[in-house]
Design an enzyme around this catalytic site. Structure first.
Site, PDB file in Angstrom:
ATOM      1  CD  GLU A   9      -2.987   1.141   2.239  1.00  0.00           C
ATOM      2  OE1 GLU A   9      -3.818   2.073   2.285  1.00  0.00           O
ATOM      3  OE2 GLU A   9      -3.020   0.162   3.010  1.00  0.00           O
ATOM      4  CE  LYS A  63      -9.312  -0.009   5.825  1.00  0.00           C
ATOM      5  NZ  LYS A  63      -8.895  -1.084   6.729  1.00  0.00           N
TER       6      LYS A  63
END
Length: 375
Positions: free
Chosen positions: A177, A194
């Site tokens: 990420e 997410k």
């Protein structure tokens, strides 16, 4: 301090070593001066590489200062001031390295208790989402670089980093990420992650899981909450009207999981420094919750220990304005044969404790126990 990035400024394995000095904030009163020192070092033509722990977020928000944990293993931030980085040599060894099974500090029942508290807060309207996390413990044998090489071989990622530092734990990050990156023209982007599904060894089932994640309403809603949070955070340092979302609900595949990712981008206001960006964005909303401050308060009451590097950031910054920082997930903190890996996930109203606990454990699969021989 030595820091190796799988993909550095030129997109290749890059090493920062032999810093001129370290910029460190151990305590609350050190933070303002340290952030100013980072900006001054870049203005003087230096490179920076280092990390900030999750707990820096408490120090950046007066409302949270009193919650700063005392049992931290790492400083709030630690950056080396360097000359230009160099190409890193390939990691290779004839040593055998072993990593034991990871042991969650929370049983499923203990997780259910904390989950219920978060769920009650969501139901009461205090928050919309919170990223509940817990540590897992393991032991290892062998050299840190060999351990990192074994993890790298298992899970190629875009933001892998190895931080070696004297007198403190090593940080072995296999993060997929991006927290934020900037370029020399003053453009900034962040890529919140997410929504998760485990990979399957069966190609047909694996494709079904990926397609399901792309269309699942719960995961889309969870992702969108964080996109909105980061749009708000970036707007604090962005030129008015420049914040936009060029990518929404993209699904990326890694060795053990599929992840839903979006992208938020903007143009920075003139003379925005690294310290300004940290004050506006840190910690990343994808690993806190929404609203951010209230979620952090609730999580501080529930989680069993300081997160330290987990959910903090590791990255580099160039004197011309370029920078790249990861969200330090999938990250081991290792020292003297003991390793800690934290896991967690975002909870929303229709989450269930059993599925969220299972999902958290999925995220540790890249570090399943192994002996591995490096050729």
């Amino acid at each position: 301090m030595k820091i190796r990035f799988d993909h550095g400024p030129d997109g290749i394995a890059t090493q920062f070593s032999a810093p001129h000095r370290l910029i460190v904030a151990q305590n609350l009163e050190d933070v303002s001066g340290a952030l100013a020192a980072l900006d001054q070092a870049r203005a003087d033509g230096n490179w920076l590489a280092g990390y900030a722990t999750y707990e820096l977020g408490y120090a950046l928000e007066p409302r949270l200062e009193h919650r700063l944990p005392k049992n931290r293993r790492l400083p709030l931030l630690c950056f080396g001031v360097f000359d230009a980085p160099s190409k890193a040599a390939p990691l290779a060894s004839h040593q055998t390295v072993e990593l034991s099974a990871l042991r969650p500090r929370w049983s499923e029942r203990e997780y259910e208790t904390a989950f219920a508290t978060v769920h009650d807060y969501i139901g009461a309207g205090d928050i919309y989402q919170a990223n509940l996390t817990f540590p897992m413990d393991a032991t290892y044998t062998g050299d840190i670089r060999d351990l990192y090489a074994a993890l790298e071989a298992r899970q190629p990622v875009g933001h892998g980093a190895l931080v070696e530092q004297e007198g403190l734990p090593s940080l072995l990050s296999r993060s997929p990420e991006l927290f934020f990156r900037t370029d020399a023209r003053g453009h900034i982007e962040t890529r919140p992650m997410k929504g998760t599904q485990p990979r399957s060894d069966d190609p047909t089932e694996d494709a079904r899981r990926k397609a399901w994640l792309a269309e699942d309403e719960k995961n889309r809603a969870e992702n969108l909450m964080i996109v909105d949070l980061l749009r708000n955070d970036i707007s604090r340092v962005a030129r008015p009207g420049s914040v936009h979302v060029p990518e929404l609900f993209k699904v990326e595949s890694y060795a053990t999981v599929h992840q839903m990712v979006s992208r938020v981008a903007a143009d920075l206001q003139p003379d925005t420094g690294l310290g300004d960006i940290f004050r506006a964005l840190f910690p990343c909303g994808s690993i806190t919750g929404a609203p951010k401050m209230r979620a952090m308060e609730i999580l501080n009451d529930l989680e069993p220990a300081a997160r330290d590097i987990y959910c903090g950031t590791i990255g580099w910054a160039a004197p011309d304005g370029q920078s790249e920082f990861s969200v330090a997930i999938r990250t081991l903190m290792a020292e003297a044969g003991a390793a800690v890996l934290n896991v967690g996930g975002g909870l929303v109203w229709d989450s269930t404790a059993s599925s969220e606990y299972e999902e958290a454990l999925w995220k540790a699969r890249f570090a399943n126990p192994f002996p591995r021989e490096r050729a």
